[in-house]
Design a protein around this motif. Sequence first.
Motif, PDB file in Angstrom:
ATOM      1  N   GLY A 162       0.819  -1.218   0.000  1.00  0.00           N
ATOM      2  CA  GLY A 162       0.000   0.000   0.000  1.00  0.00           C
ATOM      3  C   GLY A 162       0.844   1.255   0.000  1.00  0.00           C
ATOM      4  O   GLY A 162       0.527   2.238  -0.690  1.00  0.00           O
ATOM      5  N   GLN A 165       2.290   1.841  -3.448  1.00  0.00           N
ATOM      6  CA  GLN A 165       1.315   2.410  -4.372  1.00  0.00           C
ATOM      7  C   GLN A 165       1.085   3.887  -4.078  1.00  0.00           C
ATOM      8  O   GLN A 165       0.876   4.692  -4.998  1.00  0.00           O
ATOM      9  CB  GLN A 165       0.000   1.621  -4.308  1.00  0.00           C
ATOM     10  CG  GLN A 165      -0.916   1.816  -5.491  1.00  0.00           C
ATOM     11  CD  GLN A 165      -0.301   1.383  -6.814  1.00  0.00           C
ATOM     12  OE1 GLN A 165       0.635   2.008  -7.312  1.00  0.00           O
ATOM     13  NE2 GLN A 165      -0.815   0.319  -7.382  1.00  0.00           N
ATOM     14  N   THR A 186      -5.311  -1.123  -7.611  1.00  0.00           N
ATOM     15  CA  THR A 186      -5.657  -1.658  -6.292  1.00  0.00           C
ATOM     16  C   THR A 186      -5.796  -3.172  -6.270  1.00  0.00           C
ATOM     17  O   THR A 186      -6.152  -3.739  -5.233  1.00  0.00           O
ATOM     18  CB  THR A 186      -6.983  -1.048  -5.797  1.00  0.00           C
ATOM     19  OG1 THR A 186      -8.048  -1.445  -6.684  1.00  0.00           O
ATOM     20  CG2 THR A 186      -6.921   0.465  -5.750  1.00  0.00           C
ATOM     21  N   LEU A 189      -4.061  -5.232  -3.421  1.00  0.00           N
ATOM     22  CA  LEU A 189      -4.083  -4.617  -2.101  1.00  0.00           C
ATOM     23  C   LEU A 189      -5.271  -5.119  -1.281  1.00  0.00           C
ATOM     24  O   LEU A 189      -6.314  -5.484  -1.835  1.00  0.00           O
ATOM     25  CB  LEU A 189      -4.168  -3.094  -2.237  1.00  0.00           C
ATOM     26  CG  LEU A 189      -3.060  -2.436  -3.081  1.00  0.00           C
ATOM     27  CD1 LEU A 189      -3.312  -0.937  -3.178  1.00  0.00           C
ATOM     28  CD2 LEU A 189      -1.687  -2.713  -2.495  1.00  0.00           C
ATOM     29  N   GLN A 194      -7.128  -0.660  -0.282  1.00  0.00           N
ATOM     30  CA  GLN A 194      -7.795  -0.406  -1.560  1.00  0.00           C
ATOM     31  C   GLN A 194      -8.726   0.791  -1.458  1.00  0.00           C
ATOM     32  O   GLN A 194      -8.714   1.690  -2.318  1.00  0.00           O
ATOM     33  CB  GLN A 194      -8.575  -1.665  -1.946  1.00  0.00           C
ATOM     34  CG  GLN A 194      -9.248  -1.624  -3.305  1.00  0.00           C
ATOM     35  CD  GLN A 194     -10.010  -2.925  -3.558  1.00  0.00           C
ATOM     36  OE1 GLN A 194     -11.142  -3.083  -3.148  1.00  0.00           O
ATOM     37  NE2 GLN A 194      -9.369  -3.855  -4.238  1.00  0.00           N
ATOM     38  N   ILE A 197      -6.725   4.036  -1.295  1.00  0.00           N
ATOM     39  CA  ILE A 197      -6.145   4.425  -2.590  1.00  0.00           C
ATOM     40  C   ILE A 197      -7.223   5.017  -3.492  1.00  0.00           C
ATOM     41  O   ILE A 197      -7.004   6.027  -4.175  1.00  0.00           O
ATOM     42  CB  ILE A 197      -5.468   3.215  -3.265  1.00  0.00           C
ATOM     43  CG1 ILE A 197      -4.271   2.726  -2.431  1.00  0.00           C
ATOM     44  CG2 ILE A 197      -5.019   3.566  -4.680  1.00  0.00           C
ATOM     45  CD1 ILE A 197      -3.180   3.747  -2.226  1.00  0.00           C
ATOM     46  N   LEU A 198      -8.412   4.415  -3.502  1.00  0.00           N
ATOM     47  CA  LEU A 198      -9.511   4.958  -4.302  1.00  0.00           C
ATOM     48  C   LEU A 198      -9.872   6.368  -3.841  1.00  0.00           C
ATOM     49  O   LEU A 198     -10.106   7.267  -4.664  1.00  0.00           O
ATOM     50  CB  LEU A 198     -10.733   4.045  -4.208  1.00  0.00           C
ATOM     51  CG  LEU A 198     -10.624   2.676  -4.900  1.00  0.00           C
ATOM     52  CD1 LEU A 198     -11.824   1.814  -4.550  1.00  0.00           C
ATOM     53  CD2 LEU A 198     -10.498   2.830  -6.404  1.00  0.00           C
ATOM     54  N   THR A 216      -9.895  -1.464 -14.698  1.00  0.00           N
ATOM     55  CA  THR A 216     -10.066  -2.540 -13.740  1.00  0.00           C
ATOM     56  C   THR A 216     -10.877  -3.665 -14.358  1.00  0.00           C
ATOM     57  O   THR A 216     -11.598  -3.469 -15.339  1.00  0.00           O
ATOM     58  CB  THR A 216     -10.766  -2.035 -12.463  1.00  0.00           C
ATOM     59  OG1 THR A 216     -10.863  -3.102 -11.509  1.00  0.00           O
ATOM     60  CG2 THR A 216     -12.162  -1.508 -12.760  1.00  0.00           C
ATOM     61  N   VAL A 221     -15.100  -2.224  -7.774  1.00  0.00           N
ATOM     62  CA  VAL A 221     -14.001  -1.378  -7.307  1.00  0.00           C
ATOM     63  C   VAL A 221     -14.158   0.041  -7.826  1.00  0.00           C
ATOM     64  O   VAL A 221     -14.025   1.023  -7.086  1.00  0.00           O
ATOM     65  CB  VAL A 221     -12.640  -1.973  -7.738  1.00  0.00           C
ATOM     66  CG1 VAL A 221     -11.509  -0.976  -7.503  1.00  0.00           C
ATOM     67  CG2 VAL A 221     -12.361  -3.256  -6.961  1.00  0.00           C
TER      68      VAL A 221
END
Length: 540
Positions: A162, A165, A186, A189, A194, A197-198, A216, A221
Amino acid sequence: MNSPSSRLLTVEELTIRFPLGGRTVTAVDGISFHISRGETLGLVGESGSGKTITAQAIPRIIPRPGRIDGGRVLLDGTDLTGLSERQLRPVRGRRIGMIFQEPMSSLNPTMTIGAQVAETLQLHTGLKGSEIRDHARTMLERVRLPDPGSMMTRYPHQLSGGMQQRAMIAMALACDPDLLIADEPTTALDVTVQAEILDLIDEARRDLDMAVLFITHNIAVVARIADRLAVMQDGRIVETGTTAELIASPQSDYARNLLNAVPRLGGGPHPRKQPADISDQPVLAMQGMSKSYPVAGSLFGDAGRKTVLQPTDLEIHRGETLAIVGASGCGKTTLTRCLTRLIDADSGEVVLNGAVMGADDPRLRQAVQMVFQDPFGSLNPRWSIRAILREPMQIAGQISAARQLPAIHRALEQVGLDPAMADRYPHQFSGGQRQRIAIARALILNPRLIVADEPVSALDVSVQAQILDLLADLQADLGLSILLISHDIAVVERLADRIAVMAEGRIVEIGPTRHILDNPQSPTARELIAAVPRLPERAA
């Protein structure tokens, strides 16, 4: 937002081809789409549908021998397909930022994180010296990396997935790009990271009025941040629409299948999952096992060690699936490695059918087999499937040469593959087929327990569903026990009879799956459940 005047990126009739031997393969076939400033477009589809090649075509980084064979890529009205390499240099990194799926492969392992962010600024801005260092540190703060000053001096291998990223996002956003391309950022992760990050990507979109192309295979997600979706299949866009409309009422069979394949929390156990007949006698147990590692720079004494697994007791019963869940770094992998004696624990015992197992006990090696997250990385690329499946039998020395080939064919049939494929090599199979081969290898010695470490997280959602079907069928047919390691609570719900929740090297909660999901007692369990990506409710 979607008026022509607000459009930042317009792709028109883009076609990409790859020469292959004496023929030409069309990877992307005449697709068109657009993204406006401040908008997020989700590009979804299975592996091989053309998503990544489409993303690579925008800044013109298609791997050779691929080529753009037609169409235009307009960034603020400028056709990038007609620019020279020298003209493209200020566009890449400055106006277009990219985040890739695997940060460890994208970051330079020989450079510190600070130096890599600074390099981007040095190439694309007029900042100098201390200005570059200060801005690089500000970027690390912006992506909420802890202790940015320390992070500036660390190398990629010293960061969690994480954190790596986040560092990639800091590099991509360092020059305040107009367009951010996020390619499966993601996938590897855990759900809590996740979600973070989003949120970071969506926050940057709002702050910079930036366009985002988010790629994706999992619609759930991207559903939380995408304004619109474009669905790709076999190099073509088969459907586009607003996120809400496409999820509520998909028009194409392919989009419907993608949506139906998404694991949903609250969907209940797998339809083929049989209730486990749990006996009092465990198949495998760990008793008081703990593990610590020396802290960097320390050679002696307990004060110089970091405990990653607190003294832990755990039992796995015949025919049940026990899932271990938790955030990255909680100790899941260390626990399974101690349990399977792949590493030596500091204390404790492993007990198989009532007998204490030594580190190299052949009974443990035969009774417990593993299936890993990345099937391509766990299969020897230079060996045929026949050789890969024969190796465990040769090591065990309990199956005669005459019986090995029938055993190989039987294992392939058990996982739904044609025995005639045994002479092929791993690269000749899809990701889902490779994971089936990994499961066949695990079955070849007739084990009592399979340890499945994130067995579907690297696969498309439709392929995930197939592998979950397979595991449920094998467990019912063979009476297997499964220790499932996963960050995907929706997958866990489908297969697990019990769940053990880990945090900071210890099990903080354990119980029946329904009880944990409906009435979580620990903050960790509540956070994991809350972070699961969810699709909006669809019309009946």
